[in-house]
Design a protein around this motif. Structure first.
Motif, PDB file in Angstrom:
ATOM      1  N   LYS A   1      -2.891   4.152  -8.594  1.00  0.00           N
ATOM      2  CA  LYS A   1      -3.940   4.039  -7.795  1.00  0.00           C
ATOM      3  C   LYS A   1      -5.305   4.730  -7.874  1.00  0.00           C
TER       4      LYS A   1
ATOM      5  N   LYS B   1      -1.474  -0.127  -9.770  1.00  0.00           N
ATOM      6  CA  LYS B   1      -2.265  -1.362  -9.812  1.00  0.00           C
ATOM      7  C   LYS B   1      -2.179  -1.830 -11.130  1.00  0.00           C
TER       8      LYS B   1
ATOM      9  N   GLU C   1      -2.835  -6.009  -7.050  1.00  0.00           N
ATOM     10  CA  GLU C   1      -1.715  -5.172  -6.506  1.00  0.00           C
ATOM     11  C   GLU C   1      -0.458  -5.777  -7.550  1.00  0.00           C
TER      12      GLU C   1
ATOM     13  N   GLU D   1       0.756  -1.107  -0.025  1.00  0.00           N
ATOM     14  CA  GLU D   1      -0.133  -0.035  -0.013  1.00  0.00           C
ATOM     15  C   GLU D   1       0.845   1.145   0.024  1.00  0.00           C
TER      16      GLU D   1
END
Lengths: 329, 264
Positions: free
Chosen positions: A285, A252, A308, A246
């Motif tokens: 993202k 992504k 991811e 994250e």
């Protein structure tokens, strides 16, 4: 319960240096120049009993040095470290009976004698009760499929077989903390998986704490909920693996399966791969939701998945963000 | 601890048996020099009318055959291995086990000596048969010899392990090892009985640990020492053991703190 406490832990190696050439070699005869290499610079973290923690970092990051200090092999240059209530470097017998360190190829098996004889040696060295020892050997033999290996001299074993036996001999005394430095290095995929499964089982069965370094992300993903990232001797990240992704990955990947082949999707993001009707895109993202919506609206989509990026890419990203500096592993 | 020693002894013997040829070559290397010195000194004695420095050929034979046995029992090889151990990371697994590495080396040494007895005993018997040495110790001297031989092993072991540990500071210790061996060669009585050496060398030898590693037990076996000298010698051995053990302990503490744990 905290079993490992490290505060501002540091290690500096003093190494001789000299420029190449005969003249410099002669000069070094009279004046030896030494240089300090800071392998670990003020690393702090705590580990709770039963945790499996992955140490990540490129070669020379300082992760193996940290592991060596935690296991008592190296004396820290500074900071505090306490493992199972002991100062590791003092190497008290009781402390050493409760930990184990598995490192690469240099370990506890005696090269010229059968594996079972090395087991007997460790049984004596660790002063194990005969019954408990036999039970442990039986359990490890079953879990690691060692029955055909025990009577063979170590030098006749393949790398994978030897690694299984090394792990077994290191666990005969049922240590509460396992320091594993690259335990799957050089092993084939099947053997890597087997070792991983075994380490997970051991952790679950005995509630043991595991600290692991590995260059194989599959090891880390399979075993470690928590990771500690070290680079140039400094701690960069300490937390859940998912939080690492994250924090350090701004992208992504969107994989799309289309009805038609050969469509150009570059307007939606960076095309990572295009194989017939299957296209993989890399998008930031923030734009993921919007791009996904557009793809579903604009194109004849059969299937779409958002993922991811692979953990390897994230780690690469982490390290590439740092300034290059020399280090010692 | 005895149980640990027994298991280490068994595995040590098993390892040694894997290297029979190397073991035999080592043994030849150890036994040839005293035989050569013996032949040389007998030749010197005969050229000087039958004796040299009070030793006739049978006494010289007794001396050098005894040094062969004493040297075999007391010699160590760790000085030649320690550098490799430090450089290769051999110590890594040993340092995280609850047993001081010196115990392994003591047992390994004893394993080798035990196994090579099967060659040494017939070889010594053959030398005795050929050179006809004369031994004339009293019964107490024989008992003292056995005791002194064990003590000589520990004097030598502790000193040589301490010297070996200098490999933690010096990358290549071969020069240092050679210097140590050279001193030991003269001062322990391996090259010649100390009585044949100049007075000042005898004095240096007397106050060094070397004399008590080899010459002292040898002279006891030859029956050349009085009861008082024997007691004094055993006292000297005990003092040198304490000094050697202290030196080894201190050096080990410093060496292991300095260890940089190279290797994988």
């Amino acid at each position: 319960m905290t079993v490992i406490h490290s505060h501002s832990l540091s290690k500096t190696y003093r190494v001789p240096v000299r420029e190449p050439g005969l003249g410099n070699a002669l000069k070094s005869l009279f004046h030896r120049r030494m240089e300090d290499v800071e392998a670990v610079k003020g690393v702090s973290f705590d580990v709770e009993a039963g945790e499996v923690v992955g140490f990540l970092g490129p070669n020379g990051a300082g992760k193996t040095t940290t592991l060596k200090m935690l296991s008592g092999l190296l004396k820290p240059s500074g900071g505090e470290v306490e493992v199972l209530g002991s100062v590791p470097f003092q190497r008290h017998r009781e402390f050493l009976r409760r930990i184990t360190l598995v490192m690469g190829n240099r370990n506890q098996l005696v090269w010229d004698i059968p594996v079972a004889d090395s087991f007997e040696r460790n049984c004596a060295i660790y002063r194990l009760e005969r019954e408990a020892f036999e039970q442990t050997v039986a359990g490890l033999t079953e879990l690691l499929d060692l029955s055909k290996l025990l009577s063979k001299p170590v030098r006749n074993l393949s790398l994978g077989e030897r690694m299984k036996c090394e792990i077994a001999v290191a666990l005969l005394h049922r240590p509460q903390i396992l320091f594993l430095d690259e335990p799957t290095l050089g092993l084939d995929v099947t053997m890597q998986r087997r070792i991983r499964t075994f380490v997970r089982d051991y952790n679950e069965r005995f509630g043991a704490t595991v600290l692991l370094t590995s260059h194989y992300m599959a090891d880390v993903e399979a075993l470690c909920k928590r990771v500690i990232v070290i680079h140039h001797g400094k701690l960069l990240f300490d937390g859940d693996l998912s939080a690492l992704v994250e924090r350090f990955s701004p992208h992504k990947t969107i994989s799309v399966d289309l009805e038609r082949e050969g469509m150009d999707l570059s307007a939606y993001g960076e095309v990572v791969s295009a194989n017939g009707s299957q296209v993989t895109l890399l998008v930031s993202k923030e734009q993921t939701a919007q791009v996904t919506g557009r793809l579903l609206t604009d194109l004849p989509v059969i299937d779409l998945t958002v993922e991811e990026p692979p953990i390897e890419e994230v780690i690469e990203q982490v390290f590439s963000q740092q300034t290059a500096e020399p280090g010692v592993d | 601890m005895l149980h640990i020693y027994r298991i280490l002894f068994n595995t040590g013997m098993a390892v040694m048996m894997q290297y029979r040829a190397a073991m035999a070559i080592w043994l030849i290397g150890l036994t040839l020099p005293p035989i050569i010195y013996l032949v040389v000194w007998i030749t010197v004695a005969r050229s000087r009318g039958g004796e040299v420095g009070g030793f006739d050929p049978t006494e010289l034979a007794a001396y050098f055959i005894a040094t062969l046995v004493v040297n075999h029992v007391t010699f160590t090889w760790h000085m030649f291995e320690m550098g490799w151990r430090v450089r290769s990371g051999f110590f890594n697994p040993l340092l995280v086990q609850p047993l001081h590495p010196v115990h392994r080396d003591i047992v390994e040494n004893v394993s080798y000596k035990t196994l090579t007895l099967f060659i040494l005993v017939p070889l010594t018997a053959a030398l005795v048969w050929h050179f006809e040495p004369v031994y004339s110790p009293q019964r107490w001297a024989l008992v003292a010899f056995v005791f002194a031989l064990v003590l000589a092993f520990f004097v030598r072991f502790f000193f040589e392990w301490s010297v070996a540990l200098l490999a933690f500071w010096i990358t290549d210790t071969s020069g240092l090892n050679n210097l140590y061996m050279f001193l030991g060669f003269f001062l322990s009585g391996r090259m010649a009985p100390l009585d044949l050496l100049p007075g000042w060398v005898q004095t240096v030898a007397y106050y060094s640990p070397f004399r008590w590693m080899l010459a002292f037990p040898t002279e006891l076996l030859l029956g050349r020492l009085s009861e008082q000298e024997a007691l004094y010698g055993i006292g000297a051995q005990l003092i040198w053991i304490a000094v050697g053990l202290g030196s080894m302990t201190l050096t080990w503490q410093r060496a292991s703190a300095r260890y940089s744990a190279v290797g994988a």
